[in-house]
Design a protein around this motif. Structure first.
Motif, PDB file in Angstrom:
ATOM      1  N   LEU A 196       0.850  -1.136   0.065  1.00 21.59           N
ATOM      2  CA  LEU A 196      -0.134  -0.254   0.140  1.00 21.59           C
ATOM      3  C   LEU A 196       1.024   1.342  -0.153  1.00 21.59           C
ATOM      4  CD1 LEU A 196      -2.957   0.286  -0.177  1.00 21.59           C
ATOM      5  CD2 LEU A 196      -2.985   0.610   2.518  1.00 21.59           C
ATOM      6  N   VAL A 197       1.840   1.246   0.531  1.00 22.10           N
ATOM      7  CA  VAL A 197       3.020   2.375   0.745  1.00 22.10           C
ATOM      8  C   VAL A 197       3.368   2.580  -0.647  1.00 22.10           C
ATOM      9  CG1 VAL A 197       5.061   3.085   1.802  1.00 22.10           C
ATOM     10  CG2 VAL A 197       3.346   2.001   3.118  1.00 22.10           C
ATOM     11  N   VAL A 198       3.921   1.419  -1.440  1.00 18.35           N
ATOM     12  CA  VAL A 198       4.376   1.436  -2.664  1.00 18.35           C
ATOM     13  C   VAL A 198       3.204   1.981  -3.683  1.00 18.35           C
ATOM     14  CG1 VAL A 198       5.438   0.118  -4.583  1.00 18.35           C
ATOM     15  CG2 VAL A 198       5.972  -0.106  -2.161  1.00 18.35           C
ATOM     16  N   LEU A 199       1.859   1.582  -3.555  1.00 20.00           N
ATOM     17  CA  LEU A 199       1.106   2.081  -4.392  1.00 20.00           C
ATOM     18  C   LEU A 199       0.792   3.620  -4.227  1.00 20.00           C
ATOM     19  CD1 LEU A 199      -1.470  -0.879  -4.190  1.00 20.00           C
ATOM     20  CD2 LEU A 199      -0.311  -0.166  -6.336  1.00 20.00           C
ATOM     21  N   ALA A 200       0.941   3.996  -3.058  1.00 19.62           N
ATOM     22  CA  ALA A 200       0.576   5.274  -2.418  1.00 19.62           C
ATOM     23  C   ALA A 200       1.531   6.233  -3.185  1.00 19.62           C
ATOM     24  CB  ALA A 200       0.353   5.429  -1.132  1.00 19.62           C
ATOM     25  N   ILE A 201       2.826   5.835  -3.055  1.00 19.53           N
ATOM     26  CA  ILE A 201       3.879   6.801  -3.412  1.00 19.53           C
ATOM     27  C   ILE A 201       3.992   6.848  -5.072  1.00 19.53           C
ATOM     28  CG2 ILE A 201       6.315   7.236  -3.445  1.00 19.53           C
ATOM     29  CD1 ILE A 201       6.589   5.882  -0.565  1.00 19.53           C
ATOM     30  N   THR A 202       4.051   5.683  -5.702  1.00 16.86           N
ATOM     31  CA  THR A 202       4.193   5.623  -7.282  1.00 16.86           C
ATOM     32  C   THR A 202       2.865   6.272  -7.608  1.00 16.86           C
ATOM     33  OG1 THR A 202       3.276   3.198  -7.123  1.00 16.86           O
ATOM     34  CG2 THR A 202       5.508   3.748  -7.184  1.00 16.86           C
ATOM     35  N   GLY A 203       1.737   6.098  -7.088  1.00 22.76           N
ATOM     36  CA  GLY A 203       0.547   6.534  -7.559  1.00 22.76           C
ATOM     37  C   GLY A 203       0.193   8.125  -7.647  1.00 22.76           C
ATOM     38  N   THR A 204       1.023   8.792  -6.663  1.00 24.05           N
ATOM     39  CA  THR A 204       1.131  10.147  -6.424  1.00 24.05           C
ATOM     40  C   THR A 204       2.016  10.779  -7.301  1.00 24.05           C
ATOM     41  OG1 THR A 204       0.444   9.754  -3.862  1.00 24.05           O
ATOM     42  CG2 THR A 204       1.526  11.927  -4.688  1.00 24.05           C
ATOM     43  N   VAL A 232     -20.775  -0.278 -19.023  1.00 21.46           N
ATOM     44  CA  VAL A 232     -19.724  -0.391 -18.194  1.00 21.46           C
ATOM     45  C   VAL A 232     -18.396   0.057 -18.842  1.00 21.46           C
ATOM     46  CG1 VAL A 232     -18.187  -2.338 -17.570  1.00 21.46           C
ATOM     47  CG2 VAL A 232     -20.637  -2.605 -17.427  1.00 21.46           C
ATOM     48  N   GLY A 233     -18.349   0.397 -19.908  1.00 18.40           N
ATOM     49  CA  GLY A 233     -17.379   1.199 -20.793  1.00 18.40           C
ATOM     50  C   GLY A 233     -17.523   2.498 -20.364  1.00 18.40           C
ATOM     51  N   LYS A 234     -18.524   2.941 -20.213  1.00 22.77           N
ATOM     52  CA  LYS A 234     -18.768   4.490 -20.024  1.00 22.77           C
ATOM     53  C   LYS A 234     -18.111   4.725 -18.546  1.00 22.77           C
ATOM     54  CE  LYS A 234     -22.174   5.718 -23.285  1.00 22.77           C
ATOM     55  NZ  LYS A 234     -23.392   6.006 -23.370  1.00 22.77           N
ATOM     56  N   ALA A 235     -18.815   3.877 -17.751  1.00 24.70           N
ATOM     57  CA  ALA A 235     -18.367   3.888 -16.236  1.00 24.70           C
ATOM     58  C   ALA A 235     -16.915   3.901 -15.954  1.00 24.70           C
ATOM     59  CB  ALA A 235     -19.315   2.938 -15.222  1.00 24.70           C
ATOM     60  N   VAL A 236     -16.193   3.000 -16.658  1.00 27.88           N
ATOM     61  CA  VAL A 236     -14.792   2.775 -16.429  1.00 27.88           C
ATOM     62  C   VAL A 236     -13.799   3.905 -16.821  1.00 27.88           C
ATOM     63  CG1 VAL A 236     -12.993   1.176 -16.970  1.00 27.88           C
ATOM     64  CG2 VAL A 236     -14.987   0.031 -16.486  1.00 27.88           C
ATOM     65  N   SER A 237     -14.662   4.313 -18.072  1.00 27.10           N
ATOM     66  CA  SER A 237     -13.779   5.638 -18.583  1.00 27.10           C
ATOM     67  C   SER A 237     -13.681   6.594 -17.538  1.00 27.10           C
ATOM     68  CB  SER A 237     -14.444   6.015 -19.892  1.00 27.10           C
ATOM     69  OG  SER A 237     -14.274   5.124 -20.670  1.00 27.10           O
ATOM     70  N   TYR A 238     -14.941   7.129 -16.930  1.00 24.63           N
ATOM     71  CA  TYR A 238     -15.107   8.110 -16.101  1.00 24.63           C
ATOM     72  C   TYR A 238     -14.082   7.678 -14.684  1.00 24.63           C
ATOM     73  CZ  TYR A 238     -18.275  11.354 -17.572  1.00 24.63           C
ATOM     74  OH  TYR A 238     -18.669  12.518 -18.383  1.00 24.63           O
ATOM     75  N   GLY A 239     -14.187   6.343 -14.159  1.00 27.16           N
ATOM     76  CA  GLY A 239     -13.594   5.938 -12.999  1.00 27.16           C
ATOM     77  C   GLY A 239     -11.869   6.188 -13.305  1.00 27.16           C
ATOM     78  N   THR A 240     -11.523   5.568 -14.659  1.00 30.64           N
ATOM     79  CA  THR A 240     -10.183   5.911 -14.861  1.00 30.64           C
ATOM     80  C   THR A 240      -9.446   7.311 -14.891  1.00 30.64           C
ATOM     81  OG1 THR A 240     -10.383   3.792 -16.358  1.00 30.64           O
ATOM     82  CG2 THR A 240      -8.433   5.723 -16.693  1.00 30.64           C
ATOM     83  N   SER A 241     -10.442   8.170 -15.423  1.00 30.67           N
ATOM     84  CA  SER A 241      -9.880   9.731 -15.298  1.00 30.67           C
ATOM     85  C   SER A 241      -9.952  10.225 -13.904  1.00 30.67           C
ATOM     86  CB  SER A 241     -11.049  10.466 -16.277  1.00 30.67           C
ATOM     87  OG  SER A 241     -10.565  11.849 -16.439  1.00 30.67           O
ATOM     88  N   LEU A 242     -10.789   9.831 -12.906  1.00 28.09           N
ATOM     89  CA  LEU A 242     -10.811  10.201 -11.773  1.00 28.09           C
ATOM     90  C   LEU A 242      -9.625   9.499 -11.028  1.00 28.09           C
ATOM     91  CD1 LEU A 242     -14.583  10.148 -10.846  1.00 28.09           C
ATOM     92  CD2 LEU A 242     -13.141  12.206 -10.932  1.00 28.09           C
ATOM     93  N   HIS A 243      -9.427   8.219 -11.421  1.00 29.75           N
ATOM     94  CA  HIS A 243      -8.312   7.412 -10.532  1.00 29.75           C
ATOM     95  C   HIS A 243      -6.825   8.109 -11.097  1.00 29.75           C
ATOM     96  CE1 HIS A 243      -6.597   3.715  -8.778  1.00 29.75           C
ATOM     97  NE2 HIS A 243      -5.504   4.101  -9.933  1.00 29.75           N
ATOM     98  N   MET A 244      -6.748   8.757 -11.978  1.00 32.18           N
ATOM     99  CA  MET A 244      -5.321   9.203 -12.625  1.00 32.18           C
ATOM    100  C   MET A 244      -5.455  10.684 -12.366  1.00 32.18           C
ATOM    101  SD  MET A 244      -5.302   7.031 -16.437  1.00 32.18           S
ATOM    102  CE  MET A 244      -3.654   7.711 -16.687  1.00 32.18           C
ATOM    103  N   GLY A 245      -6.472  11.349 -11.824  1.00 29.86           N
ATOM    104  CA  GLY A 245      -6.446  12.478 -11.371  1.00 29.86           C
ATOM    105  C   GLY A 245      -6.313  13.447 -12.660  1.00 29.86           C
ATOM    106  N   ARG A 246      -7.159  13.265 -13.545  1.00 30.96           N
ATOM    107  CA  ARG A 246      -7.038  13.935 -14.816  1.00 30.96           C
ATOM    108  C   ARG A 246      -8.522  14.844 -14.850  1.00 30.96           C
ATOM    109  NH1 ARG A 246      -5.452  10.995 -19.826  1.00 30.96           N
ATOM    110  NH2 ARG A 246      -7.549  10.366 -19.889  1.00 30.96           N
ATOM    111  N   TYR A 247      -9.619  14.392 -14.269  1.00 27.75           N
ATOM    112  CA  TYR A 247     -10.964  14.643 -14.824  1.00 27.75           C
ATOM    113  C   TYR A 247     -11.131  16.176 -14.495  1.00 27.75           C
ATOM    114  CZ  TYR A 247     -15.947  14.809 -15.422  1.00 27.75           C
ATOM    115  OH  TYR A 247     -17.167  15.026 -16.076  1.00 27.75           O
ATOM    116  N   PHE A 248     -11.048  16.823 -13.358  1.00 26.33           N
ATOM    117  CA  PHE A 248     -11.145  18.232 -12.965  1.00 26.33           C
ATOM    118  C   PHE A 248      -9.632  18.899 -12.632  1.00 26.33           C
ATOM    119  CE2 PHE A 248     -12.471  15.514  -9.376  1.00 26.33           C
ATOM    120  CZ  PHE A 248     -12.143  16.140  -8.495  1.00 26.33           C
ATOM    121  N   GLY A 249      -8.755  18.546 -13.300  1.00 19.31           N
ATOM    122  CA  GLY A 249      -7.379  19.328 -13.154  1.00 19.31           C
ATOM    123  C   GLY A 249      -6.684  19.277 -12.018  1.00 19.31           C
ATOM    124  N   LEU A 250      -5.860  20.200 -11.645  1.00 23.95           N
ATOM    125  CA  LEU A 250      -5.175  20.205 -10.664  1.00 23.95           C
ATOM    126  C   LEU A 250      -5.835  19.924  -9.176  1.00 23.95           C
ATOM    127  CD1 LEU A 250      -2.400  20.854  -9.123  1.00 23.95           C
ATOM    128  CD2 LEU A 250      -3.167  23.241  -9.060  1.00 23.95           C
TER     129      LEU A 250
END
Length: 489
Positions: free
Chosen positions: A39-47, A385-403
């Motif tokens: 979890l520590v590895v995921l947190a650091i690399t994900g950030t 499902v494809g639409k839901a995953v697309s939104y989830g991915t954008s939020l997961h990567m921190g891209r959907y609503f910018g900074l």
């Protein structure tokens, strides 16, 4: 005659609630013990990966950043020729990364004769080569591979999938352990008690931090699982088979917004192509996930790639990259998309547009000979499902609503790391010397049918998780059960 009263030996009363609490504690302990380091590895690399747009220009300023000039930019074919000239003979151009930003360089990815992939950066104003980078040794690529598979290949990918699944167990049991009892209030349970000292203080911080992060952690896990190597692929195939994932026309037959460019490529006026066109035949075994593209929308990952209908004709020659760029501009694509270049006479130009807003995602296949747009797959063509995953991915990567999205993701990630650290401190403080320190099993256990059913369901939905659940349960019964019998005798 005197009688001496015989003392009666009593057994402490074990309530069902206490037994249930200890059982949940044991499973929370096992889940946390396994998840904590990863979890520590995921947190650091994900950030770190979340802030890729800001970090990469700082890491490679002389390659990625150029000084804007008033002079017009050179054509894409001239830039590609400049990039090819600095590489050894036999290097094959496989991907063009297009950006219309005035301060960004042009990037082309080549496959070298030894199999390595290398990016070449070119100044779009004068054609000067700014430098190269090994694609697989690029900092963000290494960070991404650690995040996904610990740089261990397929075994690491499966391991990280298990970590994600066990995080669900940790979240569920953690919420149950936190749930306020009769003697405490909800308000007190939501705020750490800083009047405590030692392990009780760490426990208070751990519990309240965990409950505040629970929803975000659950969202992180659920939006990341569709991209995993085992369950994610199976889930994608299932969603596609029931017409909820990939677009209905993606597998051939009915084309999606398919058009023929012909002579009108430059003007953008293109007539419809008939659904029975042979161009809908797919290249055997090739899907979007197999293409040399940095990122592909999840919903089209399993879509077969069409083959060029003009392959084999003696009077045809491939269109240059510049003509394809002109066609894409006429079709509304101007910036930040990737093109997989044709690698054989029957392959096509494959375009992936993966922006921050999922509703703008597009995937196009263009005949390398005629410029015909064989398919143009858009968000509106995805299944539910494809639409839901697309939104989830954008939020997961921190891209959907910018900074702001990046900051929220970073806070959640680092909070999860803090949760792992506080859990480790708690375990260390209560761990007996030379022992694992797992919470003791109760000899009299309450029937927890609801939790058992939830674990069974979790194991069925995630088969790898199910196998490890059974393994942990058997080890727990074998080791701790024998210890309990020995203590009782």
């Amino acid at each position: 005659m005197s009688t001496t009263a015989t003392p009666v030996r009593t057994t402490p009363t074990v309530t069902g609630a206490n037994c249930a609490y200890r059982t949940l504690w044991r499973w929370h302990f096992y889940a946390g013990l396994f998840v904590m380091p990863f979890l520590v590895v995921l947190a650091i690399t994900g950030t770190v990966y979340c802030f890729q747009p800001q970090i990469e220009p700082l890491l490679y300023p002389h390659r990625l950043v150029v000084t804007p000039k008033a002079s017009p930019r050179l054509g894409e074919d001239a830039l590609l020729a400049s990039a090819r000239a600095v590489l050894p003979s036999g290097a094959l151009a496989i991907t063009a990364r297009m950006s219309s930003q005035a301060e960004r360089s042009a990037e082309f990815i080549f496959r070298l004769p030894d199999g390595r992939k290398q990016s070449v950066y070119v100044n779009p104003y004068d054609g000067a080569v700014l430098g190269t980078l090994d694609v697989d040794r690029r900092f963000m690529q290494i960070d991404r591979m650690i995040h996904r598979k610990l740089l261990l290949g397929k075994p690491g990918e499966l391991l990280m999938e298990l970590v994600a699944c066990w995080t669900l167990v940790m979240i569920g049991t953690g919420i149950a352990l936190w749930w306020p009892r009769e003697a405490s209030s909800l308000r007190a349970a939501l705020m750490p008690d800083f009047t405590r000292r030692g392990r009780p203080l760490w426990k208070s911080i751990h519990a309240t931090l965990g409950i505040w992060l629970a929803i975000g952690a659950f969202a992180f896990v659920m939006t990341g699982l569709p991209w995993t190597g085992f369950w994610g692929k199976q889930f994608k195939a299932l969603a596609t088979s029931v017409k909820l994932g990939s677009p209905p026309g993606a597998w051939g037959g009915l084309p999606l917004h398919s058009k023929v460019a012909g002579q009108a490529a430059a003007s953008g006026t293109v007539p419809e192509r008939h659904a029975s066109s042979p161009s809908m035949d797919a290249m055997p075994g090739m899907t979007m996930d197999d293409m040399p593209l940095p990122q592909v929308p999840w919903a089209v990952g399993a879509v077969p790639v069409p083959r060029a209908p003009g392959a084999g004709a003696s009077d045809t020659s491939p269109l240059p990259l510049g003509r394809i760029i002109t066609l894409l501009r006429a079709n509304g694509l101007t910036d930040r998309y990737d093109i997989a270049l044709p690698a054989s006479p029957d392959s096509v130009y494959t375009v992936s547009y993966f922006p921050a807003d999922p509703k703008l995602e597009r995937t196009l296949y263009i005949d390398q000979y005629s410029g015909a747009v064989l398919k143009d797959i858009r968000y509106s063509d995805y299944g539910a499902v494809g639409k839901a995953v697309s939104y989830g991915t954008s939020l997961h990567m921190g891209r959907y609503f910018g900074l702001a999205n990046q900051i929220v993701c970073a806070a959640l990630s680092l909070g999860l790391a803090a949760l792992a650290i506080t859990g480790c401190v708690m375990w260390w403080k209560r761990r007996p010397s030379g022992a694992l320190g797992a919470p003791a099993r109760e000899r009299f256990r309450a029937p927890m049918r609801g939790w058992a059913a939830a674990l069974v369901l979790l194991g069925v939905v995630f088969p790898l998780m199910g196998l490890t659940l059974v393994a942990v349960w058997m080890i727990d019964r074998a080791v701790c059960g024998s210890a309990t019998k020995t203590a009782a005798s």
